[in-house]
Design an enzyme around this catalytic site. Sequence first.
Site, PDB file in Angstrom:
ATOM      1  N   ASP A 116       0.810  -1.219   0.000  1.00  0.00           N
ATOM      2  CA  ASP A 116       0.000   0.000   0.000  1.00  0.00           C
ATOM      3  C   ASP A 116       0.848   1.277   0.000  1.00  0.00           C
ATOM      4  O   ASP A 116       0.328   2.377   0.081  1.00  0.00           O
ATOM      5  CB  ASP A 116      -1.048   0.013   1.127  1.00  0.00           C
ATOM      6  N   TRP A 117       2.169   1.124  -0.107  1.00  0.00           N
ATOM      7  CA  TRP A 117       3.059   2.277  -0.279  1.00  0.00           C
ATOM      8  C   TRP A 117       4.064   2.060  -1.408  1.00  0.00           C
ATOM      9  O   TRP A 117       4.999   2.836  -1.552  1.00  0.00           O
ATOM     10  CB  TRP A 117       3.818   2.593   1.015  1.00  0.00           C
ATOM     11  N   ASN A 406       4.738 -10.346  10.458  1.00  0.00           N
ATOM     12  CA  ASN A 406       4.009  -9.087  10.591  1.00  0.00           C
ATOM     13  C   ASN A 406       2.507  -9.311  10.439  1.00  0.00           C
ATOM     14  O   ASN A 406       2.038  -9.695   9.363  1.00  0.00           O
ATOM     15  CB  ASN A 406       4.479  -8.097   9.517  1.00  0.00           C
ATOM     16  N   GLU A 407       1.778  -9.131  11.529  1.00  0.00           N
ATOM     17  CA  GLU A 407       0.305  -9.074  11.561  1.00  0.00           C
ATOM     18  C   GLU A 407      -0.426 -10.372  11.202  1.00  0.00           C
ATOM     19  O   GLU A 407      -1.626 -10.353  10.951  1.00  0.00           O
ATOM     20  CB  GLU A 407      -0.206  -7.923  10.664  1.00  0.00           C
ATOM     21  N   GLU A 504       3.568   0.113  15.622  1.00  0.00           N
ATOM     22  CA  GLU A 504       3.181   0.695  14.327  1.00  0.00           C
ATOM     23  C   GLU A 504       2.052   1.679  14.551  1.00  0.00           C
ATOM     24  O   GLU A 504       1.078   1.356  15.235  1.00  0.00           O
ATOM     25  CB  GLU A 504       2.656  -0.370  13.348  1.00  0.00           C
TER      26      GLU A 504
END
Length: 829
Positions: A116-117, A406-407, A504
Amino acid sequence: DNWTYSRTFKTPFDDRKWQKVNLVFEGVDTVAQILINNITLGRTDNMFNRYSFDITSVIKEVNFVEVRFLSAVSYAAEQSRCHKAYSIPPACPPPVQKGECHANFIRKEQCSFSWDWGPSFPTQGIWKDVRIEAYNHYHLIYFSLTSFFEKSAQQWSLEIESIFDVVSSKPIAGLVTVNIPKLQTQQTFSVKLQPGEGSIVLLVNINKSSTVEAWWPNGHGKQTGYNMTTTFIMEAGYQIEKSSKAYFRTVELVQEPIPGSPGLSFYFRINGRPIFIKGSNWIPADSFQDRVTYDTHKCIVACFSPLFHKTCINFLFVFDRLWLLLKSAADANMNALRVWGGGVYEQDEFYDICDEIGIMIWQDFMFACALYPTDQYYLESVRAEVSHQVRRLKSHPSIILWSGNNENEAAIASNWFSIPYADREVYIKDYVMLYVKNIREIVLTEDKSRPFIASSPTNGLESVKEGWLSQNPYDTHYGDTHFYDYSNDCWNWTVYPKTRFASEYGFQSWPSFSTIEKVSSTEDWSYTSNFSLHRQHHENGNDQMLQQIGHHFKLPQSTDPIKKFKDMIYLTQVMQAQCIKTETEFYRFSQSEIIKGEGHTMGALYWQLNDIWQAPSWASLEYGGKWKLLHYFAQNFFAPLLPVAYEDKGVLYIYGVSDLHVDHKLTLRVVVHTWSSLEPVCTLAKEGVTVKAQSAVPIYKESIDDLLERCRNCTRKSCVITFCLVGEGGLQSPTNHHFLSSLKDAVGLEKSHFSASVSQQDDIYIFVLQTTAIAPFVSLDVGSIKGRFSDNGFLMTEQKKVVEFYPWEPTGVEELEKSLTLTSLVDVV
């Protein structure tokens, strides 16, 4: 497309003289067949692994080597198709990311299929060194050292692990001598190497009469390292001499009950001292890793060339993107970065620099925002990857934590992928199989010197208790949290979680016009252009920024489209800086208190430090290294000594936040200005304020009504508060500010007339600014001249301010004057 790399090479030695010859790839991206002289040596399928092929029997005088790549995109799709038993989501990224599908089916940099970046540039190629190794008898493959401190004996020791490939059919005996001259420590060991691949572990006790200087994070002490030589003298074959740096530090992740609060703490103790973690999250610095340079050779040339005179030390940065980004983190008072799990395990130089400048690393394994397969073949590849990376990296004192993913715990717990309840068990079993039974098991075997957590965010020990998957990994009473909220007003501190550790959190902004200009043309320069939409990979990202700006600022209305676009960019950066300032200050002032069972926040890592391309994102450093306003704000909100203000039910509270190791008696200065005058309406100096070591304590309290009455001419809309802490011997905090109303409602703000003069002093440049009126968010921009200012985005409440500019490349007064743009909030129309 599929690509093949090939070349012919002459063997630069007589291959008959060597018992073993290997072709070694430090990194292949990703799926390939390796051939030499038309004989297949093997295949690769993991970007993060190291591959060594025995070519003893096939090497000739002249050789033809080939690496036949398979497209990562088609391979991932094929792997997904073959996994017939059940699906492994997500299949594809959201359409706004314009990405490729099934990244979770290939052991490759996950964000190379888009994020998303960032863009979808699924690279293929030889991304790290490739070489030929020839040896007789034995060869050293890995060499690592980790330090331990034995409390009862008050003694440091080093565990040295050496992994060898022994070619001979019989064991090889010999001596190993370890020498650390500075610590008067020398030890010799008798060793026996068994045939095949194996390891020897040596324990070196440091001479007790020597004083060991520990390695400390940035802001807490020095990063002392000791030169160490390890010499292997074996009966057969040659002698190996290994030079390395030995560092001494301990790390503990403390999770224990807190009086007055349910749950457990979650903080790091370094060398026995609790450390508040301040920093950000690191993503890959480029889609093409070979551009992420760290080249010391060029900078030495630059330094000795008379042309550059004193700018040599700054000029060095032109080449070193890695050094520049990491040094910028340290310069903003950060002491830690999280290497995020959707990128790559960084190159050796990344960790070397962090060791040198005191940046602690929270190291994720490369799994992010997805579920993953656990078939035998996949697990074997992951096991090799984890084992290789831990062996490669565990000597670095900067790495303080291994984190499994991550997540992904949150993805299952919050059911991101809409998995029917009946099917949950399969995915839970896979989760435990991958992160606990494989990754964790290898980490604990390979490295006993630092903690491991299975995911981020996680509830830590509570997650373990609940079978490694907690019901709510975002619980503020345990572990760490990730938190994003784009709709609520970010100036309102009550929306933020009073968590144990914020790993985060963030808000987007656009990069500077000079950064965008390089990759765009005139028709792109509007907030709603196709270009602006194309580069925004986060759903509704551009609108969310507008909405957040709208809470406190007037939106630009200029009829000149380019001025309007530049004003928008400026406002997104002001909004982002002010939002993350508010949130970070909230986490910092929550470190010493428990309120309604929540608090003792001991870490703030905002999302994200750096950019992978020129686009709107959460970063504080633009692609190319330019500091956004947020990064200048970070320098202040992460300062070792800081007064922080917030309002609660009409009362103003100021806390003294300190990372210093001793208590200080200080003076708190509180100054109130009306927006319409550079002369303060009232000034208060509260003396003898005690700011306690490594804590956050309330030091001032006054109702806003009383304050406005005390400063006669004030209303919420017409006045602003600034404050700082001053001590003896030059000890001073940055000056902080507190707004009493939205700036769109501010009364008395006037357009200021700025002037700026530039002069050179040694290898830095001095900007002297003059203003005729108070100016909020004053931004200095010198376009694409590489370098950074000492301060930026500040509230100017005095007629004159001196700002320094540190160039990263040769420049001059005239060039800087010509490039300078000064903007303040009042210039946005």
